[in-house]
Design a protein around this motif. Structure first.
Motif: not given
Lengths: 265, 458
Positions: B345-359
């Motif tokens: 999130l601190g890099l400016g990812a949306t929640r969706g991006e955070m979900m698909t790319t990290v979590l």
């Protein structure tokens, strides 16, 4: 009122990047930040010091709206970045965070390769038009993070396999890769050994050339070493904000003096 | 009478505990430093008595019946059992036992009454012997444990040793049970393969498990090709997963990352209730609601739909599997450290991006674990398919057709009057063996995949 005059003089001296006016933060029933006014200058390292729980990290997280991710947290007051209200409803926090990067207390590389860690921000913001572009960004960021020489031969290996100090510099490089204007650092050295700390501090000093850096730290020595401006927080209040030299040699407020001489905190 | 030895044991355990504890306390009060705390001295004595004596009592109770039976039958007058086969001998024993309980039918021979008396006396003696033995062994162990109490005695290590021994025993129970199941399955499977060639079973495309009742019966040549049955299982499993995986995953992602806390606190328990619904109820649902609905819908758009469809059974099974997948995925996502979320999130990812790319990549092993469990459940699920899928084995992958599964066939082969020496019944064990092997292979395969692609965050 004495403080206010101080601010006005600073504003005239350098470009102000961030202006905060009467910022209040509530966590549920807890009043964590009380009426904080502060001006953060461009191309300067600003240090927030203060005892644990004084609200300095909370205030830092207001600057890129990371507190939005916490349900019970409520922020009021005005925070301007380049004269624009960041809490205005027309501002997308996602874009704001690309502009105001953040490095956290604990190194948090993603469980991906070193390359993918750095490329993460550029990819989600579409900063690179081609693979070659991305390669350039990754190398440039790793060089700025002062870690290129150590990892250039193993970019495909997991970032989690690096040592703590390397991981933190990787995270700084990752934050830098999105080309932010402001870099927020929340106790970036608290999990590092003295050598890694020295490397990161050196890096912060270099980053000052291009960014406005705000660093929260527990170590007064660190604040004295890396920052030009220092803000002292106590129990949610901004007690004193001045040039670092002034704070450490000639504090105006008795609380600041007690803290830096080790009597409270 | 059988409760008395247990009461005796409990008493001995308590006395042993108190005795050792008091003894240890006396030493400590005398000014000596004890190696172990006094309660460990007590526990040592208690466990030292409990474990062997309990084992002894249980063994005695298990062996008592057969041994006394043997003694009674051995003591019968010569010649009375000469003409009897094993079934006849059993009948005599049963009659002696019922006489000994006072249930007399007709007039039994004198030797049977004598044997019944003997039976009763032997049982009484056995009970007294057990009590005496329990008392003796308990006293012996109590004395031994008491004699060990010294300042230097390492009672804590003793207790830890006994407890870890118990834990090893408990953890191997599952392993030995599994081995037992495999052995019995293998044995019956080999008996089946004596009657039906392995190639017919593995590669045959017909499944008609009949056998001729008489030698000259017409049109009763059985066929034991498992492929159509297995294909039915695959079709239903695939349908179930197509329903369960997306719904389960998306609900987990929503609940974990996007749902307001209040909604989450309602939806999650409700999803877990879904896991508690008995499968037979799902079976009702499939056969009474889903199957007719699919049939009328299919017919209204001109499709040929069987009354029992793989789609109905598989779809309902998919509903059943949703909570497995969603709760596993939810746990896996929750376990991803907050620092990684903040980082993205601190890099400016949306929640969706955070979900698909990290979590999601970080949680992948847990998610795959849930899906794997769902696959195993789907392959092994019986009740829903017995009720809602068909019985006729067809070599088809059309989900609108009626198919049968391995588990359904096992059930139909084993219910009713069956003799366990013909291939029709033994085929059930062969199918069970194949089911076991298939799930084992899926597990091994998926574990390898996970190990290769996981993104470890620790």
């Amino acid at each position: 009122m004495n403080d206010m005059r101080q601010f006005e003089r600073d504003v005239k001296m350098t470009n102000t990047k961030i202006t905060a006016r009467s910022v209040n933060v509530h966590y549920g029933d807890t009043h964590a930040i009380k009426d904080v006014d502060v001006d953060i200058a461009d191309k300067t390292v600003t240090a927030f010091i203060g005892p644990s729980g004084c609200g300095k990290s909370t205030f830092l997280r207001c600057l890129n709206r990371m507190n939005d991710t916490i349900d019970i947290c409520r922020v009021t007051g005005l925070i301007n970045l380049d004269g624009k209200d960041i809490n205005h409803k027309s501002v997308d926090p996602v874009q704001l965070r690309a502009q105001v990067g953040m490095v956290f207390q604990k190194p948090n590389p993603f469980p991906k390769s070193i390359y993918d860690n750095i490329a993460y921000g550029p990819r989600i913001h579409g900063l690179a038009r081609s693979k070659a572009d991305l390669d350039v960004i990754v190398e440039k960021s790793l060089r700025r993070g002062a870690i290129w020489e150590e990892v250039k031969d193993r970019l495909d290996q997991p970032g989690t396999g690096l040592s703590g100090g390397q991981q933190q510099r990787l995270c700084i490089a990752r934050a830098v890769a999105t080309e932010p204007e402001v870099l927020l650092m929340d106790e970036p050295c608290s999990a590092l050994d003295p050598i890694a700390t020295a490397q990161v501090e050196e890096l912060i000093d270099e980053l000052r050339q291009e960014y406005s850096v705000v660093i929260v730290t527990h170590s007064m020595q660190q604040a004295a070493r890396v920052s030009q401006k220092t803000a002292f927080f106590h129990l949610g209040h901004l007690v004193e904000f001045n040039d670092t030299d002034q704070i450490f040699t000639n504090p105006q407020d008795s609380r600041t003096e007690s803290y830096i001489t080790g009597k409270i905190g | 009478m059988t409760t008395l030895p247990f009461l005796l044991l409990i008493l001995a355990v308590i006395v042993g505990y108190v005795l050792n504890r008091v003894a240890a306390k006396t030493i400590r009060d005398g000014g000596n430093r004890l190696h172990s705390m006094t309660s460990y001295h007590g526990m040592f004595s208690a466990l030292l008595i409990l474990v062997p004596v309990l084992t002894f009592i249980l063994l005695w109770l298990v062996l008592r019946g057969p041994v006394i039976d043997g003694m009674v039958m051995g003591g019968l007058p010569d010649g009375v059992l000469v003409d009897l086969d094993s079934g006849g001998v059993q009948l005599v024993l049963a009659e002696i036992k019922s006489v000994s309980r006072g249930q007399v039918f007709g007039t039994p021979e004198d030797w049977k009454i004598a044997a019944a008396d003997r039976f009763v006396i032997l049982h009484q003696r056995a009970d007294w012997l057990l009590i005496a033995a329990v008392a003796a062994i308990s006293l012996l162990l109590m004395g031994f444990a008491r004699s060990r109490v010294t300042a230097d005695f390492r009672a804590r290590q003793g207790v830890e040793g006994i407890v870890s021994g118990l834990m090893i025993f408990c953890s191997t129970v599952a392993i030995f049970t599994t081995i037992g199941i495999i052995v019995s399955l293998t044995y019956e499977t080999f008996r089946f393969l004596e009657a039906v060639p392995l190639t017919d079973f593995l590669f045959g495309v017909n499944w008609e498990p009949q056998i001729p009742l008489r030698e000259d019966q017409i049109a009763a040549e059985g066929a034991f090709g498992w492929l159509p049955v297995f294909l039915g299982t695959i079709v239903i499993t695939v349908v179930a997963l197509v329903v369960a995986v997306p719904i389960g995953l998306f609900s987990a992602i929503y609940l974990n990352e996007f749902a307001p806390r209040k909604l989450r606190s309602v939806v999650k328990p409700v999803l877990e209730i879904l896991a508690g619904v008995p499968t037979v109820v799902y079976g009702f649902f499939a056969i009474l609601v889903v199957a007719p609905a699919i049939r009328s819908l299919g017919q209204s758009i001109g499709l040929d739909v069987a009354p029992n469809t793989a789609l109905a059974a598989g779809g309902v099974m998919g509903i059943m599997l949703i909570p497995f997948i969603s709760s596993f995925a939810d746990d896996a996502l929750s376990a991803v450290p907050q620092t990684l979320r903040d980082g993205a999130l601190g890099l400016g990812a949306t929640r969706g991006e955070m979900m698909t790319t990290v979590l999601f990549p970080a949680a992948l092993p847990g998610i795959v674990g849930g899906v794997l469990l769902a696959v195993s459940r789907a392959i092994g699920e019986t009740m829903i398919v017995v009720m809602a899928a068909g019985l006729i084995a067809k070599l088809t992958i059309n989900p609108l057709d009626s198919v049968t599964t391995v588990t359904v066939q096992i059930v139909t082969l084993l219910i009713g009057d069956t003799s366990f020496d013909n291939p029709k019944t033994l085929a059930a064990f062969a199918l069970g063996m194949m089911l076991f092997l298939v799930t084992l292979m899926i597990n091994i395969f998926a574990l390898r995949i996970v190990r290769k692609y996981r993104e470890a965050y620790d």
